[in-house]
Design an enzyme around this catalytic site. Structure first.
Site, short mmCIF file in Angstrom:
data_model
loop_
_atom_site.label_atom_id
_atom_site.label_comp_id
_atom_site.label_asym_id
_atom_site.label_seq_id
_atom_site.Cartn_x
_atom_site.Cartn_y
_atom_site.Cartn_z
N ALA A 65 -8.20 14.59 6.29
CA ALA A 65 -8.81 15.73 5.85
C ALA A 65 -9.48 14.99 4.56
O ALA A 65 -9.08 14.15 3.89
CB ALA A 65 -8.05 16.81 5.62
N GLY A 110 -5.51 13.95 9.12
CA GLY A 110 -6.13 14.61 10.27
C GLY A 110 -6.63 13.66 11.29
O GLY A 110 -7.17 14.25 12.33
N GLU A 113 -4.09 13.19 13.61
CA GLU A 113 -3.76 14.52 14.34
C GLU A 113 -4.99 14.88 15.33
O GLU A 113 -5.01 15.34 16.45
CB GLU A 113 -3.85 15.66 13.15
CG GLU A 113 -2.58 15.71 12.26
CD GLU A 113 -2.60 16.77 11.24
OE1 GLU A 113 -3.59 16.45 10.38
OE2 GLU A 113 -1.85 17.44 10.87
N GLU A 133 0.27 12.55 4.28
CA GLU A 133 0.05 13.75 3.46
C GLU A 133 1.05 13.83 2.38
O GLU A 133 0.90 14.28 1.23
CB GLU A 133 -0.03 15.05 4.52
CG GLU A 133 -1.14 15.06 5.42
CD GLU A 133 -1.08 14.54 6.66
OE1 GLU A 133 -0.09 13.64 6.94
OE2 GLU A 133 -1.94 15.05 7.61
N1 COA Z 1 -10.95 12.19 2.00
C1 COA Z 1 -11.87 12.12 1.16
N2 COA Z 1 -12.44 10.69 0.93
C2 COA Z 1 -11.70 9.73 1.42
C3 COA Z 1 -10.72 9.86 2.26
C4 COA Z 1 -10.35 11.08 2.44
N3 COA Z 1 -9.25 11.15 3.35
N4 COA Z 1 -10.43 8.60 2.76
C5 COA Z 1 -11.24 7.70 2.09
N5 COA Z 1 -12.05 8.36 1.37
C6 COA Z 1 -13.37 7.70 0.57
C7 COA Z 1 -12.88 6.99 -0.53
O1 COA Z 1 -12.67 7.98 -1.44
C8 COA Z 1 -14.02 6.27 -0.77
O2 COA Z 1 -15.03 6.99 -1.46
P1 COA Z 1 -15.94 6.34 -2.65
O3 COA Z 1 -16.51 5.11 -2.05
O4 COA Z 1 -16.92 7.34 -2.88
O5 COA Z 1 -14.83 6.23 -3.67
C9 COA Z 1 -14.59 5.79 0.50
O6 COA Z 1 -13.97 7.01 1.44
C10 COA Z 1 -13.80 4.40 1.03
O7 COA Z 1 -12.46 4.39 0.95
P2 COA Z 1 -11.55 3.44 -0.04
O8 COA Z 1 -10.26 4.15 -0.29
O9 COA Z 1 -12.55 2.84 -0.92
O10 COA Z 1 -11.60 2.46 1.13
P3 COA Z 1 -10.00 1.16 1.06
O11 COA Z 1 -10.33 0.20 2.32
O12 COA Z 1 -9.98 0.84 -0.13
O13 COA Z 1 -8.79 2.37 1.64
C11 COA Z 1 -7.70 3.94 3.28
C12 COA Z 1 -8.65 2.68 3.02
C13 COA Z 1 -7.78 4.61 4.28
C14 COA Z 1 -6.29 3.17 2.90
C15 COA Z 1 -7.99 4.77 1.85
O14 COA Z 1 -9.07 5.33 1.95
C16 COA Z 1 -7.07 6.23 1.97
O15 COA Z 1 -5.87 5.83 1.79
N6 COA Z 1 -7.64 7.35 2.47
C17 COA Z 1 -6.79 8.37 2.24
C18 COA Z 1 -5.82 8.66 3.53
C19 COA Z 1 -5.19 9.85 3.39
O16 COA Z 1 -4.21 10.08 2.68
N7 COA Z 1 -5.27 10.84 4.59
C20 COA Z 1 -5.02 12.03 4.39
C21 COA Z 1 -5.41 13.11 3.84
S1 COA Z 1 -4.52 14.73 3.98
#
Ligand code: COA
Length: 259
Positions: A65, A110, A113, A133
């Site tokens: 999400a 999500g 999911e 989460e």
């Molecule tokens: N919601 C909003 N934005 C997200 C996102 C999410 N769930 N997951 C990634 N992004 C965005 C990042 O903020 C970043 O945006 P920016 O370039 O404007 O700063 C962009 O996507 C790229 O992500 P980034 O974190 O820089 O990539 P990474 O390769 O370093 O890490 C992940 C990849 C997937 C490990 C990391 O993005 C992450 O942990 N995301 C969240 C996962 C999560 O907790 N999901 C459950 C949500 S309830």
């Protein structure tokens, strides 16, 4: 509002692509709304016989999400967000047509999911799965606590849910979270080939299998067996059943019409 989802129909297969690669295809309100519209089309358009769900780019299926939206939500908004997403995913799961998730990268929160609401999951070798989460101080909102234990068992589900840790595609395959793991460049061709092989079968029979498994797992064995017997009887009234059995006896391929 910018478009966040692609819907492409080719050879009876709808390919639904979450299209926010710059945010790793995170599910914001716009994606959920467009996914709801896509599900309505899948449910109602007879030209759609099967579905592949995937994400744009090479890096992510869906990274969860949209955390920026979650950060600002009130409790009632959070409940409404969860209920809406759950409803859209459930409608996809119950659309009556086979849905395959082609998991082309991160499937977190999500994203995991959404993949679990699909009927079959194929993962690229670099895909990663998790329900992170709790690391954000919140729990899953789109069915993770309900579908993950049903797919992989309570102990494995709780380990993923409570640690918020990620597993790779090989581990996801080992625990039964995905059906197959393939090289990234084979992901969509494999998903399409699998779906085409399903679509060669009687569409009413496929619909009945989907419904029987969906409802049957949530009821007693006796109720599930009764539902199966009812389907078995009902399908005997279809032209497809006449055609399928006749084609076998005549040693030819059946021509199913879904009637
Ligand atoms: N919601 C909003 N934005 C997200 C996102 C999410 N769930 N997951 C990634 N992004 C965005 C990042 O903020 C970043 O945006 P920016 O370039 O404007 O700063 C962009 O996507 C790229 O992500 P980034 O974190 O820089 O990539 P990474 O390769 O370093 O890490 C992940 C990849 C997937 C490990 C990391 O993005 C992450 O942990 N995301 C969240 C996962 C999560 O907790 N999901 C459950 C949500 S309830």
């Amino acid at each position: 509002m910018p478009r966040t989802l692609l819907f492409e129909l080719s050879e009876s297969i709808a390919r639904v692509t979450v299209d926010r690669p710059e945010k790793l295809n995170a599910l914001n309100g716009a994606v959920i709304a467009e996914l709801g519209d896509a599900v309505t089309r899948i449910e109602t358009d007879a030209a759609v016989r099967g579905v592949i769900v995937t994400g744009s780019g090479q890096k992510a299926f869906v990274a969860g999400a949209d955390i920026a939206e979650l950060a600002a939500q009130t409790p009632m908004e959070g409940k409404a967000r969860s209920a809406l997403g759950q409803q859209v995913f459930r409608r996809l799961e119950r659309c009556g047509k086979p849905v395959i998730a082609a998991v082309n990268g991160f499937a977190l929160g999500g994203g995991c999911e959404l993949a679990m609401a699909c009927h079959i999951r194929i993962a690229a070798e670099h895909a990663k799965f998790g329900q992170p989460e709790v690391k954000l101080g919140i729990g899953p909102g789109y069915g993770g606590t309900a579908r993950l234990p049903r797919l992989v068992g309570k102990g494995r589900a709780l380990e993923l849910l409570l640690t918020g840790g990620m597993i790779d595609a090989a581990e996801a395959y080992r625990i039964g979270l995905v059906n197959r793991v393939v090289p990234a460049d084979r992901l969509l061709p494999e998903a399409e080939a699998l779906l085409q092989s399903i679509l060669e079968n009687g569409p009413l029979a496929i619909r009945a299998c989907l419904e029987a498994v969906d409802a049957g797992l949530e009821t007693s064995l006796d109720q599930a067996l009764l539902l199966e017997a009812n389907h078995f009887g009902l399908l005997s009234a279809t032209q497809d059943m006449q055609e399928g059995t006749k084609a076998f006896l005549e040693k030819r391929k059946p021509l199913f019409k879904g009637t």
